[in-house]
Motif scaffolding. Sequence first.
Motif, short mmCIF file in Angstrom:
data_model
loop_
_atom_site.label_atom_id
_atom_site.label_comp_id
_atom_site.label_asym_id
_atom_site.label_seq_id
_atom_site.Cartn_x
_atom_site.Cartn_y
_atom_site.Cartn_z
N VAL A 7 102.70 17.92 25.00
CA VAL A 7 103.30 17.34 23.87
C VAL A 7 104.77 17.88 23.74
O VAL A 7 105.67 17.05 23.14
N GLY A 8 105.01 18.96 24.20
CA GLY A 8 106.49 19.25 24.12
C GLY A 8 107.04 18.63 24.99
O GLY A 8 108.51 18.24 24.88
N SER A 11 107.62 15.10 23.37
CA SER A 11 108.48 15.14 22.16
C SER A 11 110.27 15.48 22.54
O SER A 11 110.86 14.72 22.00
N THR A 14 111.33 11.65 23.31
CA THR A 14 111.47 11.13 22.30
C THR A 14 112.73 11.80 21.45
O THR A 14 113.58 11.12 20.70
N LEU A 15 113.08 12.86 21.33
CA LEU A 15 114.37 13.50 20.82
C LEU A 15 115.51 12.88 21.77
O LEU A 15 116.62 12.30 20.98
N VAL A 131 101.10 13.90 18.50
CA VAL A 131 102.14 13.04 19.22
C VAL A 131 102.99 12.12 18.47
O VAL A 131 104.03 12.19 18.53
N SER A 134 104.98 13.61 15.90
CA SER A 134 106.43 14.31 16.72
C SER A 134 107.31 13.27 16.90
O SER A 134 108.50 13.37 17.06
N TYR A 135 106.67 11.83 17.22
CA TYR A 135 107.68 10.97 17.66
C TYR A 135 108.84 10.47 16.48
O TYR A 135 109.99 10.28 16.62
N THR A 138 110.88 13.96 15.99
CA THR A 138 111.96 14.08 16.96
C THR A 138 113.17 12.97 17.47
O THR A 138 114.33 13.20 17.65
N THR A 139 112.66 11.69 16.83
CA THR A 139 113.52 10.69 17.12
C THR A 139 114.38 10.65 15.65
O THR A 139 115.90 10.59 16.02
#
Length: 200
Positions: A7-8, A11, A14-15, A131, A134-135, A138-139
């Motif tokens: 997941v990290g 993430s 997506t960042l 997930v 976090s999308y 992070t986006t």
Amino acid sequence: PQLRLLVGVLSATTLVEGAIDVLIVVVALQLLDLGDAGVGYLNSAWGLGGVVGGATALGLLTRGRLATGVGAGCLMVGGALALIATLQAEVPVLVLLVVVGAGYALVEVAGVTLLQRLAADDVLARAFGVVETSYYVTTGVGSALAPLVIHALGVKDALIAVAAVLPLLALARWRALARFEAGAPIPEREFALLRGVPLV
């Protein structure tokens, strides 16, 4: 630990994706001087890459190379983005954005498939929830950070800085992902039954 790592990694991708969303606009308007329509052209190239990458992922990842797919996708995105910083011609940039889209398709297909293999049934829904959440987070963070990076480094150096993130991440974490993949059980009997079901 395996799920947290995966997941990290997802993430982080997506960042960077959020930052690229902003950088594409700046590339179209400042580096290539394409005007407002140019932003759409560049985004279309990225979308086309996603289609191409999805088709490629079907061939590559059915052989069980999910960690390789994540790593290769990260390298594709980073390499193409770095080359965009050195070019100021429309056609090469369009081609490179197709590569960026294909790289992201590989990362997403491989990452989500690996997530399903690593997560137990009782936590799978929660893992997908994390997930997906976090999308969006992070986006948003990536798109907020991009103008700061551009202001601090300039457009070209900002492209190179953002481009370096995913290849470095792939080099640092690929072995761990490959080790997790090797230890993940694959329900071959169930897969064989599913493959035997006709589509029509």
